[in-house]
Design a protein around this motif. Sequence first.
Motif, PDB file in Angstrom:
ATOM      1  N   PHE A 185       0.867  -1.179   0.000  1.00 20.46           N
ATOM      2  CA  PHE A 185       0.000   0.000   0.000  1.00 20.46           C
ATOM      3  C   PHE A 185       0.902   1.227   0.000  1.00 20.46           C
ATOM      4  CE2 PHE A 185      -2.282   3.516   1.852  1.00 20.46           C
ATOM      5  CZ  PHE A 185      -3.565   3.411   1.342  1.00 20.46           C
ATOM      6  N   THR A 212      -0.347   0.606  -5.401  1.00 20.85           N
ATOM      7  CA  THR A 212      -1.014  -0.088  -4.302  1.00 20.85           C
ATOM      8  C   THR A 212      -1.665  -1.346  -4.860  1.00 20.85           C
ATOM      9  OG1 THR A 212      -1.384   1.900  -2.976  1.00 20.85           O
ATOM     10  CG2 THR A 212      -2.958   0.102  -2.693  1.00 20.85           C
ATOM     11  N   HIS A 213      -1.430  -2.472  -4.225  1.00 25.29           N
ATOM     12  CA  HIS A 213      -1.830  -3.752  -4.820  1.00 25.29           C
ATOM     13  C   HIS A 213      -3.332  -3.972  -4.842  1.00 25.29           C
ATOM     14  CE1 HIS A 213      -1.976  -8.377  -4.746  1.00 25.29           C
ATOM     15  NE2 HIS A 213      -1.680  -8.014  -5.967  1.00 25.29           N
ATOM     16  N   ASN A 214      -4.048  -3.446  -3.864  1.00 22.59           N
ATOM     17  CA  ASN A 214      -5.489  -3.667  -3.765  1.00 22.59           C
ATOM     18  C   ASN A 214      -6.180  -3.185  -5.041  1.00 22.59           C
ATOM     19  OD1 ASN A 214      -8.299  -3.378  -3.171  1.00 22.59           O
ATOM     20  ND2 ASN A 214      -7.829  -3.362  -0.994  1.00 22.59           N
ATOM     21  N   TYR A 272      -8.854  -0.377  -5.115  1.00 18.58           N
ATOM     22  CA  TYR A 272      -8.407   1.011  -5.116  1.00 18.58           C
ATOM     23  C   TYR A 272      -7.882   1.427  -6.492  1.00 18.58           C
ATOM     24  CZ  TYR A 272      -8.376   0.465   0.003  1.00 18.58           C
ATOM     25  OH  TYR A 272      -8.713   0.234   1.305  1.00 18.58           O
ATOM     26  N   GLU A 306      -1.135  -1.933   5.488  1.00 20.62           N
ATOM     27  CA  GLU A 306      -2.471  -2.215   4.982  1.00 20.62           C
ATOM     28  C   GLU A 306      -2.573  -3.600   4.363  1.00 20.62           C
ATOM     29  OE1 GLU A 306      -4.599  -0.156   5.871  1.00 20.62           O
ATOM     30  OE2 GLU A 306      -3.231   1.453   6.431  1.00 20.62           O
ATOM     31  N   GLY A 307      -1.446  -4.200   4.030  1.00 16.89           N
ATOM     32  CA  GLY A 307      -1.452  -5.538   3.437  1.00 16.89           C
ATOM     33  C   GLY A 307      -1.594  -6.653   4.447  1.00 16.89           C
ATOM     34  N   SER A 355      -6.345  -4.034   3.199  1.00 21.34           N
ATOM     35  CA  SER A 355      -6.346  -5.051   2.146  1.00 21.34           C
ATOM     36  C   SER A 355      -6.342  -6.467   2.696  1.00 21.34           C
ATOM     37  CB  SER A 355      -5.134  -4.848   1.225  1.00 21.34           C
ATOM     38  OG  SER A 355      -5.181  -3.572   0.623  1.00 21.34           O
TER      39      SER A 355
END
Length: 532
Positions: free
Chosen positions: A216, A227-229, A232, A296-297, A489
């Motif tokens: 993130f 950001t991987h999510n 988003y 966040e991950g 996430s």
Amino acid sequence: MDHNTSAADGPELAEPYLREVLAGAGLAVEYVRAEGNTLYQRADDGSEIAVVDFAGGYGSVLLGHHHPEIVARAQELLAEGTPVHAQFSRHPYANRLAAELNRIIHRELDTTEPYFAIFGNSGAEAVEAAVKHAELDRGMRIRALLDECAEAGRSTRAAVASGAAIVAEPVLTLFGLTAAEGDPAAALSLLEAELDRRNAEQTARPPLFLALEGGFHGKLAASVQLTHNEGYRAPFKSLAAQARFVPHNQPDALKEIHAEERGDLLELGVADGHVVVRERGFPVFCAFLVEPLQGEGGIRVLSEEFAREIQEFCAAIGCPVVIDEIQSGMGRTGTFLASSALGLRGDYYTLAKTLGGGIAKTSVMLVREAYYRKEFEIVHSSTFAKDSFSCHIALKVLELLEADGGLAYRRAAERGAALRTMLGRVQADFPMVIEEVRGRGLMLGVEFRDQSDSPSPAIQGAARGGMFGYVLAGHLLRGHRVRTFPTASALNTLRFEPSIGLTDAEIAQLEAALRDVCTLLRDGKGDVLLAV
């Protein structure tokens, strides 16, 4: 009115949907005061309700809410009328802050190479600055490479014109070209045109970033694409640079991505009287963004082995490493930089959150001298960055972190160990509920097992609807006056990022709260867990 809700003076126009989601989990409350590890709500009778804050401003208040020395410094600065808006002037306080950051980083990394500081207002802005700077540097490297190719072309033309070199048929055939015999100048022009076409295709490629799965790095136009999510990223995919996401602990994936994406510029040259075409590596990869400890991950620590492999890979292909220390840095894990404990060295660092002491909104992007481009300071700026107030607050934060031989760092490690020991006890007693305890120092996470098949319809619905972590956080707040949130996430993981002032009593309060939650999950008592 329930004391967990607050009356609005008017219609809810500020993030109404978010407030609706939080209200559904019992988290939409107003806090009226903050101190240390405690936030206070106002009850109907006017009294205060204390809540232990384990969310800690998502890592912003390592020194606690309203640390008295930081508050005193802020009051002094405001009383003095320190300038906030004084752009395009000297900022000696910013220079002092940059120098102090360098002193600490040099000690921790055992280096003397300077890092230049670009200040901002938030972590995402610091990431954007790093991304922009890396692309400016990449562009300047490409221009230098093209200049070298052009010079090589001029030398080759001169050699052909003087008869010192010939354009042999094999080099033309290599590119699918044919030319009339006896006209070396025409053959060379044909070859040059083809190389120019191919090089133009290569240089037209957009920059490609590498980032870790689960990472993130913010929600601004560029940072959200790193950001991987996907939730988003997807709505804004067309706006900014794209990334390839790398799975953890898979160095072969790095090699595969490089093989798929690498490129070359083609350069003319002369060898043994013949015109030849040489390949020059093209800098496709702009930067590799890495969180040493993903927040966040799901509070996931980068392994030392994979950190080393990333470092070696980036050095081999000439790709700078941007280390995102926005949540993990500033002493939270027991060292100033969480990455230093992994042996990972960045070409760029981003710091924020604790840098402002929980009061100032500030961040910094640090770039080491080998990559620094002075031109960046003309093409990038920020109205509220590098002001006297935030720089002096950040200097006070560093002073507090460094005091007594780095007592704050040792305190973060010791309090983190105490908190983790407690979390481990709860996991040991509820292995069917808690999957794993992760993290380092005062950045810890508890991952709960999937409850999608819970016998309780309420728990099952929360798990399948993506609200599970928020439901747990809501119960902790309502039933035990403990505040935390799931990671963005990894919604089955609750985060714990308190200050170094964390007490044994606060740890015990959290333990009782978690044991209650685990018991309700184990027994399938969703009606109690979700009761608002």
